[in-house]
Scaffold this motif. Structure first.
Motif, PDB file in Angstrom:
ATOM      1  N   ASP A 173     -67.561 -25.342 -77.344  1.00 15.68           N
ATOM      2  CA  ASP A 173     -67.990 -23.972 -77.086  1.00 15.68           C
ATOM      3  C   ASP A 173     -66.798 -23.023 -76.957  1.00 15.68           C
ATOM      4  OD1 ASP A 173     -70.803 -24.682 -77.035  1.00 15.68           O
ATOM      5  OD2 ASP A 173     -70.274 -25.804 -75.229  1.00 15.68           O
ATOM      6  N   VAL A 174     -65.629 -23.573 -76.615  1.00 17.37           N
ATOM      7  CA  VAL A 174     -64.418 -22.731 -76.560  1.00 17.37           C
ATOM      8  C   VAL A 174     -64.091 -22.247 -77.974  1.00 17.37           C
ATOM      9  CG1 VAL A 174     -61.960 -22.651 -75.985  1.00 17.37           C
ATOM     10  CG2 VAL A 174     -63.526 -24.039 -74.574  1.00 17.37           C
ATOM     11  N   ILE A 175     -64.088 -23.185 -78.909  1.00 17.44           N
ATOM     12  CA  ILE A 175     -63.696 -22.782 -80.273  1.00 17.44           C
ATOM     13  C   ILE A 175     -64.825 -21.993 -80.953  1.00 17.44           C
ATOM     14  CG2 ILE A 175     -64.283 -25.042 -81.306  1.00 17.44           C
ATOM     15  CD1 ILE A 175     -61.418 -22.683 -82.364  1.00 17.44           C
ATOM     16  N   LEU A 176     -66.071 -22.318 -80.644  1.00 16.92           N
ATOM     17  CA  LEU A 176     -67.159 -21.498 -81.214  1.00 16.92           C
ATOM     18  C   LEU A 176     -67.075 -20.070 -80.670  1.00 16.92           C
ATOM     19  CD1 LEU A 176     -70.185 -23.990 -81.169  1.00 16.92           C
ATOM     20  CD2 LEU A 176     -68.955 -23.144 -83.176  1.00 16.92           C
ATOM     21  N   HIS A 177     -66.723 -19.947 -79.399  1.00 16.36           N
ATOM     22  CA  HIS A 177     -66.552 -18.617 -78.803  1.00 16.36           C
ATOM     23  C   HIS A 177     -65.457 -17.852 -79.554  1.00 16.36           C
ATOM     24  CE1 HIS A 177     -66.104 -15.559 -75.688  1.00 16.36           C
ATOM     25  NE2 HIS A 177     -64.810 -15.830 -75.655  1.00 16.36           N
ATOM     26  N   LEU A 178     -64.336 -18.524 -79.821  1.00 16.21           N
ATOM     27  CA  LEU A 178     -63.242 -17.856 -80.554  1.00 16.21           C
ATOM     28  C   LEU A 178     -63.676 -17.467 -81.961  1.00 16.21           C
ATOM     29  CD1 LEU A 178     -59.946 -19.770 -79.679  1.00 16.21           C
ATOM     30  CD2 LEU A 178     -60.287 -17.305 -79.611  1.00 16.21           C
ATOM     31  N   LEU A 179     -64.432 -18.361 -82.609  1.00 17.45           N
ATOM     32  CA  LEU A 179     -64.893 -18.067 -83.975  1.00 17.45           C
ATOM     33  C   LEU A 179     -65.834 -16.868 -83.990  1.00 17.45           C
ATOM     34  CD1 LEU A 179     -65.213 -21.665 -85.303  1.00 17.45           C
ATOM     35  CD2 LEU A 179     -64.309 -19.768 -86.657  1.00 17.45           C
ATOM     36  N   GLY A 180     -66.708 -16.818 -82.998  1.00 19.63           N
ATOM     37  CA  GLY A 180     -67.619 -15.678 -82.913  1.00 19.63           C
ATOM     38  C   GLY A 180     -66.851 -14.379 -82.714  1.00 19.63           C
ATOM     39  N   MET A 181     -65.756 -14.485 -81.973  1.00 20.67           N
ATOM     40  CA  MET A 181     -64.967 -13.297 -81.657  1.00 20.67           C
ATOM     41  C   MET A 181     -64.088 -12.868 -82.845  1.00 20.67           C
ATOM     42  SD  MET A 181     -62.001 -13.062 -78.683  1.00 20.67           S
ATOM     43  CE  MET A 181     -62.768 -14.198 -77.682  1.00 20.67           C
ATOM     44  N   LEU A 182     -63.488 -13.848 -83.531  1.00 18.14           N
ATOM     45  CA  LEU A 182     -62.441 -13.519 -84.510  1.00 18.14           C
ATOM     46  C   LEU A 182     -62.880 -13.658 -85.970  1.00 18.14           C
ATOM     47  CD1 LEU A 182     -59.460 -15.351 -82.768  1.00 18.14           C
ATOM     48  CD2 LEU A 182     -60.052 -12.942 -82.624  1.00 18.14           C
ATOM     49  N   THR A 183     -63.952 -14.367 -86.240  1.00 16.29           N
ATOM     50  CA  THR A 183     -64.486 -14.649 -87.593  1.00 16.29           C
ATOM     51  C   THR A 183     -63.622 -15.649 -88.365  1.00 16.29           C
ATOM     52  OG1 THR A 183     -63.396 -13.013 -89.041  1.00 16.29           O
ATOM     53  CG2 THR A 183     -65.287 -12.245 -87.727  1.00 16.29           C
ATOM     54  N   VAL A 184     -64.155 -16.067 -89.509  1.00 14.59           N
ATOM     55  CA  VAL A 184     -63.491 -17.129 -90.284  1.00 14.59           C
ATOM     56  C   VAL A 184     -62.192 -16.678 -90.940  1.00 14.59           C
ATOM     57  CG1 VAL A 184     -65.508 -18.576 -90.766  1.00 14.59           C
ATOM     58  CG2 VAL A 184     -65.005 -16.647 -92.281  1.00 14.59           C
ATOM     59  N   LYS A 185     -61.887 -15.406 -90.889  1.00 15.04           N
ATOM     60  CA  LYS A 185     -60.560 -15.039 -91.409  1.00 15.04           C
ATOM     61  C   LYS A 185     -59.682 -14.420 -90.330  1.00 15.04           C
ATOM     62  CE  LYS A 185     -62.126 -10.860 -93.548  1.00 15.04           C
ATOM     63  NZ  LYS A 185     -61.731  -9.837 -94.416  1.00 15.04           N
ATOM     64  N   GLY A 186     -60.117 -14.565 -89.074  1.00 10.62           N
ATOM     65  CA  GLY A 186     -59.366 -13.940 -87.979  1.00 10.62           C
ATOM     66  C   GLY A 186     -58.048 -14.602 -87.652  1.00 10.62           C
ATOM     67  N   GLY A 187     -57.800 -15.782 -88.226  1.00 10.99           N
ATOM     68  CA  GLY A 187     -56.565 -16.485 -87.866  1.00 10.99           C
ATOM     69  C   GLY A 187     -55.527 -16.526 -88.960  1.00 10.99           C
ATOM     70  N   VAL A 188     -55.773 -15.840 -90.060  1.00  6.55           N
ATOM     71  CA  VAL A 188     -54.874 -15.944 -91.216  1.00  6.55           C
ATOM     72  C   VAL A 188     -53.459 -15.494 -90.819  1.00  6.55           C
ATOM     73  CG1 VAL A 188     -54.420 -15.101 -93.560  1.00  6.55           C
ATOM     74  CG2 VAL A 188     -56.761 -15.646 -92.842  1.00  6.55           C
ATOM     75  N   GLY A 189     -52.481 -16.348 -91.127  1.00  9.42           N
ATOM     76  CA  GLY A 189     -51.079 -16.029 -90.828  1.00  9.42           C
ATOM     77  C   GLY A 189     -50.720 -16.225 -89.365  1.00  9.42           C
ATOM     78  N   LYS A 190     -51.575 -16.900 -88.609  1.00 12.60           N
ATOM     79  CA  LYS A 190     -51.335 -17.025 -87.167  1.00 12.60           C
ATOM     80  C   LYS A 190     -51.366 -18.487 -86.705  1.00 12.60           C
ATOM     81  CE  LYS A 190     -53.484 -12.569 -86.357  1.00 12.60           C
ATOM     82  NZ  LYS A 190     -54.616 -11.825 -85.828  1.00 12.60           N
ATOM     83  N   VAL A 191     -50.629 -18.729 -85.630  1.00 11.60           N
ATOM     84  CA  VAL A 191     -50.771 -19.985 -84.892  1.00 11.60           C
ATOM     85  C   VAL A 191     -51.424 -19.637 -83.557  1.00 11.60           C
ATOM     86  CG1 VAL A 191     -49.511 -21.777 -83.633  1.00 11.60           C
ATOM     87  CG2 VAL A 191     -48.824 -21.191 -85.951  1.00 11.60           C
ATOM     88  N   PHE A 192     -52.434 -20.373 -83.180  1.00 13.47           N
ATOM     89  CA  PHE A 192     -53.076 -20.177 -81.875  1.00 13.47           C
ATOM     90  C   PHE A 192     -52.477 -21.189 -80.900  1.00 13.47           C
ATOM     91  CE2 PHE A 192     -55.797 -18.096 -84.820  1.00 13.47           C
ATOM     92  CZ  PHE A 192     -56.289 -17.002 -84.122  1.00 13.47           C
ATOM     93  N   GLU A 193     -51.709 -20.677 -79.958  1.00 12.20           N
ATOM     94  CA  GLU A 193     -51.045 -21.549 -78.985  1.00 12.20           C
ATOM     95  C   GLU A 193     -51.748 -21.389 -77.637  1.00 12.20           C
ATOM     96  OE1 GLU A 193     -46.715 -21.581 -79.005  1.00 12.20           O
ATOM     97  OE2 GLU A 193     -46.739 -21.733 -76.817  1.00 12.20           O
ATOM     98  N   PHE A 194     -52.292 -22.468 -77.144  1.00  9.88           N
ATOM     99  CA  PHE A 194     -53.093 -22.402 -75.915  1.00  9.88           C
ATOM    100  C   PHE A 194     -52.181 -22.533 -74.696  1.00  9.88           C
ATOM    101  CE2 PHE A 194     -56.007 -23.063 -79.269  1.00  9.88           C
ATOM    102  CZ  PHE A 194     -57.164 -22.412 -78.880  1.00  9.88           C
ATOM    103  N   ALA A 195     -52.492 -21.746 -73.691  1.00  6.87           N
ATOM    104  CA  ALA A 195     -51.644 -21.685 -72.502  1.00  6.87           C
ATOM    105  C   ALA A 195     -52.519 -21.314 -71.309  1.00  6.87           C
ATOM    106  CB  ALA A 195     -50.545 -20.638 -72.718  1.00  6.87           C
TER     107      ALA A 195
END
Ligand code: F3S
Length: 641
Positions: A173-195
């Motif tokens: 549900d954490v990653i589904l929440h992020l997907l709902g927020m950012l969409t399937v192209k919301g991460g292009v060119g990015k690294v998601f670093e969890f902290a």
């Protein structure tokens, strides 16, 4: 200068380039992984490079996608992969041992290591603190040969987790929440670093669920720090020596920040047919469910399946709901057995499948026509399940288990107290004897090829402008499944490019291949995010075989764009997105290939007389690769100089 985790790994592996977002950098690669669907091509490409042994610290060849072995083709492929592994120093994981990402997490992944894999969910190992990236088979073959891996220096997004998961909410549900927020192209060119403090509340397998599905954001990768939980996981897996601490420095900077309070999350589902179509499970209550499939590289860890087994204890799934369970590895299967949990799954009436990808790509376990399939997987693209009109929902294992027991979605508020997430057993049975470790000297090993292993084609260099026909005008979010569909027939042909090419775009346009073959050169026109989804390089290689020379799109997905370059296809971006409307199928078009310069606009000339300006985001090296007729030609040419 304080560094975040991503910067630490990149700076420790930097071969060339500067660490400024968007700049081209080359990285030394410690580990590679391949799976059978992409691995035969990667191995053919590796052989073509003429290197006598892999140069990485570790390369593993997994057989997990097509384990059904229908006819001679898949077994021939597997034998080819096994003999290549023995000859060139690659660890081989035979069919049935498990899914590449789960196995890699359990047995080989290391904090701080760089890993490239010919599978888009390679970032799963980011759960351990690896910088793990999906790539095309050719890029992986080059990494195996000791060549650096080239990427654009990503922006680093800090995903700051606070609190902890409560109730029925889970890592999915954490990653589904992020997907709902950012969409399937919301991460292009990015690294998601969890902290953040919430990280400590997540186990390594839970972290791996999140980094696995970070691929659906289109991200370069996702990763977690390596902390005491990582040490505990590696110790239980019998590899305490592989642990190193890896955390961001105090004061490290990030390009962006997202905050998530874990306590706020509730069970979520991605609706058909995109992983970012996220709604609450509560909102789906009453929807009948024909099939439940639990497993895949996203959610097939011990904790995932043990929680399902606990929910199934003493109960039976609905007979109308075909329920499938595929453990991620034989290690998971053995733990379920040794903890007495396998019996719960068997007695529940669920079907226990082999430890492999299976239903994720329609290899067995397809839903009924127009059926609703509820899956713990990572992708729900139309037709991927093997049933074109199925409605696939993506959920957590807990949600899937409840759907199996009720035969429909129900409101989590009615489920009662949420169960504890099971911990890994203190003693974990080893499956090390299931892998085939290569001999020190493989020079005498004979590589065995069946008739399905067709030698690689050499593509011509670009030495003139390209007069072409527009072969298809496709829409937004075209996936690699649309271009080169997964499934039994197709995967049987993966080592045979001429044969597999007959199926390009077949689910969208049955005559695509024949039209392409009747014209010397072709151009594909598409909307946003062209080529999202898997790292399947056949989605570039097969169109190139059919004469496709350029793709004109509003935007491209990262791995597919790299695959287009690797096989000598120009990825051209529309400067004015409205100009998309100027293109029609069968239209003649001139691509001024010789006039194209890196990062510069050029005009395409259409037979209508219109001129459409396109630009590219190619580096000079990428342009040289395309002009050479692809990366293999380029490397051979560079070596021969
Ligand atoms: Fe296999 Fe599906 Fe993962 S095909 S590697 S389980 S995305």
């Amino acid at each position: 200068m304080p560094q975040n985790v991503t910067q630490k790994i990149i700076s420790g592996h930097l071969v060339s380039g500067i660490m400024s977002a968007g700049s081209e950098i080359e990285l030394r690669i410690d580990q590679t992984l391949t799976q059978d669907a992409t691995g035969t091509m990667a191995c053919l490409q590796f052989e073509a490079l003429g290197v006598d042994r892999v140069k990485t610290d570790l390369s593993v060849s997994y057989v997990d996608h097509n384990t059904l072995q229908m006819g001679f083709r898949n077994p021939d492929d597997h034998r080819y992969l096994k003999t290549v592994a023995e000859k060139y120093g690659i660890v081989f994981s035979p069919a049935g041992t498990g899914i590449c990402h789960q196995l890699h997490l359990e047995n080989f992944g290391k904090p701080g290591a760089t890993l490239v894999g010919s599978d888009s969910h390679t970032p799963t190992a980011g759960g351990l603190g690896s910088l793990a990236m999906g790539a095309g088979g050719l890029s992986v073959a080059l990494a195996m040969a000791g060549e650096p891996y080239t990427i654009s220096m990503p922006q680093v997004v800090r995903v700051y987790l606070e609190g902890e998961l409560t109730g029925w909410a889970s890592a999915k549900d954490v990653i589904l929440h992020l997907l709902g927020m950012l969409t399937v192209k919301g991460g292009v060119g990015k690294v998601f670093e969890f902290a953040g403090p919430g990280v400590a509340s997540l186990s390594v397998p839970e972290r791996a669920v999140i980094t696995n599905m970070g691929a659906e954001l289109g991200a370069t990768t996702s990763l977690f720090p390596s902390d005491e939980n990582t040490r505990e996981f590696l110790t239980r897996m019998g590899r305490p020596q592989d642990w190193t601490e890896l955390v961001a420095d105090e004061g490290a900077e990030y390009d962006e920040e997202i905050r998530i309070t874990l306590n706020d999350l509730e069970p979520l589902a991605a609706k058909p047919h995109m992983p970012d179509q996220v709604v609450t499970v509560a909102s789906l209550a009453g929807t009948k469910v024909n099939q439940v499939a639990i497993g895949s590289c996203t959610n097939s860890s011990y904790a995932d399946l043990a929680s399902v087994a606990n929910l199934f204890a003493g109960k039976h799934v609905k007979f109308e709901t075909d329920t499938l369970v595929s453990p991620g590895s034989k290690q998971v299967l053995k733990m379920l057995a040794s903890e007495g949990l396998l019996e719960n799954i068997i007695d529940s009436g669920a079907r226990l499948l082999e430890c492999s990808c299976g239903p994720c790509i329609g290899m067995g376990g397809s839903p009924v026509s127009e059926g609703v399939s509820v899956r713990t997987f990572n992708r729900n693209f139309e037709g991927r399940s093997g049933t074109k009109d199925a409605q696939v929902y993506l959920v957590s294992p807990l949600t899937a288990a409840m759907a199996a027991l009720h035969g429909e979605f129900t409101d989590p508020a009615s489920w009662g107290d949420a169960p504890q997430i099971p911990e890994l057993p203190q003693t974990i049975p080893s499956i090390r004897n299931q892998f085939i470790f290569p001999p020190e000297d493989g020079s005498k090993v004979e590589v065995l090829r069946g008739p399905n292993i067709v030698p690689l084609e050499q593509f011509a260099a670009v030495d003139a402008d390209i007069d072409a026909n527009v072969l298809i005008v496709a829409g937004d979010n075209i996936t690699t499944d649309h271009i080169m569909p997964a499934g039994a027939v197709i995967t049987a042909l993966r080592s045979n490019v001429p044969a597999i090419s007959e199926h390009v775009f077949e689910r969208m346009d049955a005559s695509f291949a024949s039209r392409a073959k009747n014209t010397a050169n072709g151009v594909i026109v598409a909307g946003e995010n062209y080529g999202q989804g898997s790292s399947r390089e056949h989605a570039a290689l097969a169109p190139r075989h059919l004469g496709v020379r350029a793709v004109v799109a509003k935007s491209f997905a990262r791995i597919h764009r790299a695959n287009l370059v690797n096989f000598g296809i120009l990825p051209l971006i529309l400067v004015d997105k409205e100009a998309y409307a100027e293109f029609m199928q069968e239209q003649k078009i001139t691509v001024p290939a010789l006039a194209i310069a890196a990062g510069e606009p050029v005009e395409l000339i259409l037979s209508s007389g219109k001129r459409v300006t396109v630009i590219n985001d190619l580096t000079q090296k990428e342009l040289d690769i395309i002009r050479a007729g692809g990366l293999l030609n380029y490397v051979r040419f560079s070596k021969s100089r």
